[in-house]
Write a protein that holds these residues in place. Sequence first.
Motif, short mmCIF file in Angstrom:
data_model
loop_
_atom_site.label_atom_id
_atom_site.label_comp_id
_atom_site.label_asym_id
_atom_site.label_seq_id
_atom_site.Cartn_x
_atom_site.Cartn_y
_atom_site.Cartn_z
N LEU A 109 35.41 45.23 25.03
CA LEU A 109 34.93 44.83 26.36
C LEU A 109 34.90 43.31 26.40
O LEU A 109 34.21 42.67 25.60
N SER B 166 34.58 39.34 27.66
CA SER B 166 33.83 38.37 28.45
C SER B 166 34.37 36.99 28.12
O SER B 166 34.08 36.42 27.07
N ALA C 132 38.57 37.03 32.08
CA ALA C 132 38.28 38.45 32.30
C ALA C 132 36.81 38.74 32.04
O ALA C 132 36.19 38.14 31.16
N SER D 236 35.35 42.20 31.78
CA SER D 236 35.18 43.65 31.71
C SER D 236 33.85 44.04 31.07
O SER D 236 33.32 45.12 31.37
N ARG E 22 31.44 43.98 33.91
CA ARG E 22 31.72 45.08 34.83
C ARG E 22 31.23 46.40 34.23
O ARG E 22 30.66 47.25 34.94
N ALA E 23 31.43 46.57 32.93
CA ALA E 23 30.95 47.79 32.27
C ALA E 23 29.42 47.89 32.34
O ALA E 23 28.87 48.97 32.50
N LEU F 23 34.78 51.95 32.55
CA LEU F 23 35.84 51.05 33.00
C LEU F 23 37.12 51.81 33.26
O LEU F 23 37.77 51.64 34.31
N TYR G 75 39.30 52.24 36.77
CA TYR G 75 40.72 51.93 36.96
C TYR G 75 41.47 53.18 37.43
O TYR G 75 42.41 53.08 38.23
N TYR H 12 43.48 48.57 32.12
CA TYR H 12 42.40 48.27 31.18
C TYR H 12 42.71 47.02 30.36
O TYR H 12 41.81 46.28 29.97
N GLN I 17 43.91 44.27 31.27
CA GLN I 17 43.69 43.03 32.01
C GLN I 17 44.70 41.96 31.55
O GLN I 17 44.34 40.82 31.25
#
Length: 468
Positions: free
Chosen positions: A81, A83, A87, A89, A92-93, A118, A122, A146, A148
């Motif tokens: 995931l 950061s 990106a 994610s 977002r998660a 996630l 998508y 996924y 990104q």
Amino acid sequence: MNPRRARASASLAVFLVLAIPLGVGPARAVAEPSLSEAFARAGAAYDVPGDVLAALAYSQTHLDGHDGQPSASGGYGIMHLVSNPVARSLERAAELTGEPAATLRKDDSANVLGGAALLRSYGDEVGLSAAARKDPAAWYPAVAAYAQASSAEVARLFADGVYEVLGRGVRAKAASGEAVVIAPRPIRPRRGDYEKVPDLQGDLGTAAADYPSAHWVPASSNSYSVANRPASSAIDRIVIHVAQGYYAGTISWFQNPNRTPNQLVSSHYVVRSSDGDVTQMVREKDIAFHVYTWNSRSVGIEHEGFVSDATWFTDAMYRSSAALTRDIADRYGIPKDRTHIVAHSEVPGNDHTDPGPYWDWNRYMQYVTGGTGPAPGKYWVDTFADAPGHATPGGARTGTLLRGTNYVYCRTWGPIVQSGSSFNHWWLKTDLDSGSPWQNQWVSAYYLSRWGNDQAKDNNGNDIPDCT
């Protein structure tokens, strides 16, 4: 000792993700959460196929969360995931699951749940219906999203890698000690619009590469300097790196121009773990930003993986990278020795540790100089987990052989070692990484990752000779 370290992916023969105990320990009042159960539960919670979720995790991290430490591109946990300035994610998660980002970074079960959330988001974005969500082949566009990735080509490279994992199967040791199994499940993915996207594993851009076997995928122009080497400066060093990340992610990271100044790094080449695939991202005449003080005099080769995890350093990677290094050395007249072929950590003025303690320099340099295997009388084998060593086959425990690629001398038939339907009667004479004495101890061939029940073969598929 220690002329080794790495491991190739295993092929499995079960159709579910499950846990296999690798040893018997003291009883506990509360069992540790099973990673296999985490995939199943997260998949059920978000209506995502559990094996797709597990393959997605394995392709990025080999199921190692690295104690909450980020990858080079800022990815956390076994689901990677992310950061970073490009990106988010991880964040977002956290929104999708209600779990704090700090928990998602360090807790495996929460991280898997975040990855499932996630992936489902998508899937919703690409319009997967309830019926389509049951079909692993339909998840391809969501898997590609996924990543990104910096381009559709890299997103396809990433998704293809995940489906290759599903096709061949995997048996991997999680941090808890369980063996997580993804059974072989050949799937013809429904790529949708990605079917029209050029395949970076094909012939795209090969003519633009300096090394004929490489694909050409240029890095962002602000992460290297245009030059005219060797006319402008001699090339006399080759630097070996480990990316602290996965193949497609590293390529995407080097391509992305929207990084902070200290993140504008690159390397001339990137090598994949599973099969040794090579991508060139900076022309050798130009100066990649990879080692500060030696940038102008060196060619950099990044390797997919993490310094703390030997499983990334496969025989295929070693052989492919060594062939690349040999080609570069021959073209620029660089001596094939450890003075001129160096670790990132050995370059003056650097604080990096790669390629780390599990990189097998003896083996690598043997391949660079033209050797094809270990010294006479020794045979390479890949072990999927740390293997307990014994003074005699099945006898007193004396130490441990670390997972990865190791050498053995010979085999003998002995007591069975079994877990579930997996078993083996063969025992291998080898040298342990811990314990005393470490020489000429015995390890069950049960721990070999490439071969089936009651087989003891080297990495080339040949029977290891019987001990005399």
